[in-house]
Design a protein around this motif. Structure first.
Motif, PDB file in Angstrom:
ATOM      1  N   ARG A  75     -18.067 -19.547 -41.942  1.00  0.00           N
ATOM      2  CA  ARG A  75     -19.246 -18.720 -41.646  1.00  0.00           C
ATOM      3  C   ARG A  75     -20.432 -19.576 -41.239  1.00  0.00           C
ATOM      4  NH1 ARG A  75     -23.882 -17.013 -43.390  1.00  0.00           N
ATOM      5  NH2 ARG A  75     -23.853 -18.392 -45.206  1.00  0.00           N
ATOM      6  N   GLN A  76     -20.616 -20.714 -41.936  1.00  0.00           N
ATOM      7  CA  GLN A  76     -21.750 -21.581 -41.640  1.00  0.00           C
ATOM      8  C   GLN A  76     -21.551 -22.418 -40.382  1.00  0.00           C
ATOM      9  OE1 GLN A  76     -23.002 -24.020 -44.932  1.00  0.00           O
ATOM     10  NE2 GLN A  76     -23.003 -22.318 -46.411  1.00  0.00           N
ATOM     11  N   ASN A  77     -20.300 -22.521 -39.913  1.00  0.00           N
ATOM     12  CA  ASN A  77     -19.993 -23.381 -38.761  1.00  0.00           C
ATOM     13  C   ASN A  77     -19.168 -22.611 -37.728  1.00  0.00           C
ATOM     14  OD1 ASN A  77     -20.832 -26.326 -39.732  1.00  0.00           O
ATOM     15  ND2 ASN A  77     -19.832 -25.297 -41.465  1.00  0.00           N
ATOM     16  N   PRO A  78     -19.777 -21.642 -37.044  1.00  0.00           N
ATOM     17  CA  PRO A  78     -19.029 -20.801 -36.093  1.00  0.00           C
ATOM     18  C   PRO A  78     -18.489 -21.566 -34.884  1.00  0.00           C
ATOM     19  CG  PRO A  78     -21.391 -20.402 -35.911  1.00  0.00           C
ATOM     20  CD  PRO A  78     -21.197 -21.252 -37.119  1.00  0.00           C
ATOM     21  N   ASP A  79     -18.981 -22.783 -34.666  1.00  0.00           N
ATOM     22  CA  ASP A  79     -18.504 -23.594 -33.543  1.00  0.00           C
ATOM     23  C   ASP A  79     -17.349 -24.510 -33.943  1.00  0.00           C
ATOM     24  OD1 ASP A  79     -20.155 -25.034 -35.233  1.00  0.00           O
ATOM     25  OD2 ASP A  79     -20.970 -26.312 -33.639  1.00  0.00           O
ATOM     26  N   ILE A  80     -16.805 -24.327 -35.156  1.00  0.00           N
ATOM     27  CA  ILE A  80     -15.697 -25.140 -35.675  1.00  0.00           C
ATOM     28  C   ILE A  80     -14.528 -24.218 -36.011  1.00  0.00           C
ATOM     29  CG2 ILE A  80     -14.949 -26.719 -37.501  1.00  0.00           C
ATOM     30  CD1 ILE A  80     -17.046 -27.979 -35.746  1.00  0.00           C
ATOM     31  N   ASN A  81     -13.309 -24.662 -35.720  1.00  0.00           N
ATOM     32  CA  ASN A  81     -12.111 -23.960 -36.173  1.00  0.00           C
ATOM     33  C   ASN A  81     -11.675 -24.536 -37.522  1.00  0.00           C
ATOM     34  OD1 ASN A  81     -11.901 -22.269 -33.946  1.00  0.00           O
ATOM     35  ND2 ASN A  81     -10.542 -23.641 -32.817  1.00  0.00           N
ATOM     36  N   ILE A  82     -11.587 -23.691 -38.519  1.00  0.00           N
ATOM     37  CA  ILE A  82     -11.223 -24.111 -39.873  1.00  0.00           C
ATOM     38  C   ILE A  82      -9.769 -23.735 -40.150  1.00  0.00           C
ATOM     39  CG2 ILE A  82     -11.789 -23.979 -42.325  1.00  0.00           C
ATOM     40  CD1 ILE A  82     -14.103 -25.021 -40.586  1.00  0.00           C
ATOM     41  N   ILE A  83      -8.958 -24.723 -40.552  1.00  0.00           N
ATOM     42  CA  ILE A  83      -7.593 -24.467 -41.001  1.00  0.00           C
ATOM     43  C   ILE A  83      -7.554 -24.699 -42.503  1.00  0.00           C
ATOM     44  CG2 ILE A  83      -5.160 -25.135 -40.850  1.00  0.00           C
ATOM     45  CD1 ILE A  83      -5.698 -26.146 -38.033  1.00  0.00           C
ATOM     46  N   ALA A  84      -7.138 -23.671 -43.240  1.00  0.00           N
ATOM     47  CA  ALA A  84      -7.064 -23.746 -44.696  1.00  0.00           C
ATOM     48  C   ALA A  84      -5.599 -23.749 -45.112  1.00  0.00           C
ATOM     49  CB  ALA A  84      -7.797 -22.565 -45.322  1.00  0.00           C
ATOM     50  N   VAL A  85      -5.196 -24.797 -45.828  1.00  0.00           N
ATOM     51  CA  VAL A  85      -3.800 -24.984 -46.224  1.00  0.00           C
ATOM     52  C   VAL A  85      -3.643 -24.714 -47.716  1.00  0.00           C
ATOM     53  CG1 VAL A  85      -1.925 -26.667 -46.411  1.00  0.00           C
ATOM     54  CG2 VAL A  85      -3.396 -26.658 -44.386  1.00  0.00           C
ATOM     55  N   GLU A  86      -2.596 -24.006 -48.059  1.00  0.00           N
ATOM     56  CA  GLU A  86      -2.295 -23.709 -49.463  1.00  0.00           C
ATOM     57  C   GLU A  86      -0.803 -23.409 -49.555  1.00  0.00           C
ATOM     58  OE1 GLU A  86      -2.071 -23.250 -53.183  1.00  0.00           O
ATOM     59  OE2 GLU A  86      -4.146 -23.530 -52.495  1.00  0.00           O
TER      60      GLU A  86
END
Length: 229
Positions: A75-86
């Motif tokens: 949300r704070q970094n809309p210009d970044i793609n976040i991949i969350a691993v679990e």
């Protein structure tokens, strides 16, 4: 001390239906190779531009839990793609559901163990790596399973782009001291090291689910940043 990595959870009701409802946001990246040493050898790269629908720099969180950190980071970094691993199905589906509820479109979820990440992500993909409250594996015989052990640092070196950073937070001093030593020995430069994050002048901290619990118990939070020159 509560070793949260060993907590067992009952299987969520309607788990498979809930995973399906997450659609393309959640990839369950299974592998037939259970050998840690060769887990990432046979490649099955994810097309990140197609997955996200946009080509942006990639940040990676390993061990995202129920997604509080990953969703707020996105949300704070809309210009970044976040991949969350679990690797736990119960919690990653809740993380994905959280992103859908919040309408956050630049975060995706990858269900797999950390040792498999290089199977699905190309070398040099990750601009920033987050390790938040990873299992400390307190027994000396289990050190190789720590996410800052030499085995994993070698893997990260493949994943990380030039000048990329690792950001780690933990409540476990033994793991933190181990991480400082291993990162330094592996050639990383350390910066912004804190022995009590919530009583420091660090700004912009995103609090995780575990972090809330530990801070409420009066425990210090340790934090570091590391990069390869």
């Amino acid at each position: 001390m509560e070793w949260y990595c060993f907590m067992r959870m009952k299987r969520l009701k309607h788990l498979e239906e809930r995973k399906t409802a997450c659609g393309g946001r959640l990839i369950s990246a299974n592998s037939d190779d259970l050998n840690f040493a060769t887990a990432g050898d046979v490649k099955d790269y994810i097309d990140l531009k197609e997955w996200f629908g946009a080509e942006r720099p990639v940040w990676l969180e390993i061990g995202c839990g129920k997604g509080q950190f990953a969703c707020e980071l996105a949300r704070q970094n809309p210009d970044i793609n976040i991949i969350a691993v679990e690797k736990n199905s119960n919690v990653i589906v809740q993380a994905c559901e959280k992103s859908l509820e919040l309408g956050i479109d630049n975060v995706r979820f990858l269900k797999c163990g950390a040792e498999y990440i290089t199977k699905f992500l190309k070398d040099g993909t990750v601009k920033r790596l987050f390790l938040n409250f990873s299992c400390p594996f307190p027994k000396k015989s289990h050190q190789s399973h720590r996410l800052t052990s030499p085995t994993f640092l070698k893997l990260y070196k493949e994943l990380l782009a030039p000048n990329a950073e690792i950001h780690q937070k933990t409540d476990n001093r033994q793991l933190f001291e181990y991480s400082l030593e291993q990162l330094s020995d592996f050639g990383f430069t350390l910066k912004n090291v804190s022995l009590d994050l919530h009583h420091s002048d660090f700004e912009g901290n995103i609090v995780t689910e575990y972090e809330q619990r530990f801070v409420s118990q009066g425990l210090p939070i340790y934090r570091l940043e590391a990069y390869l020159k």
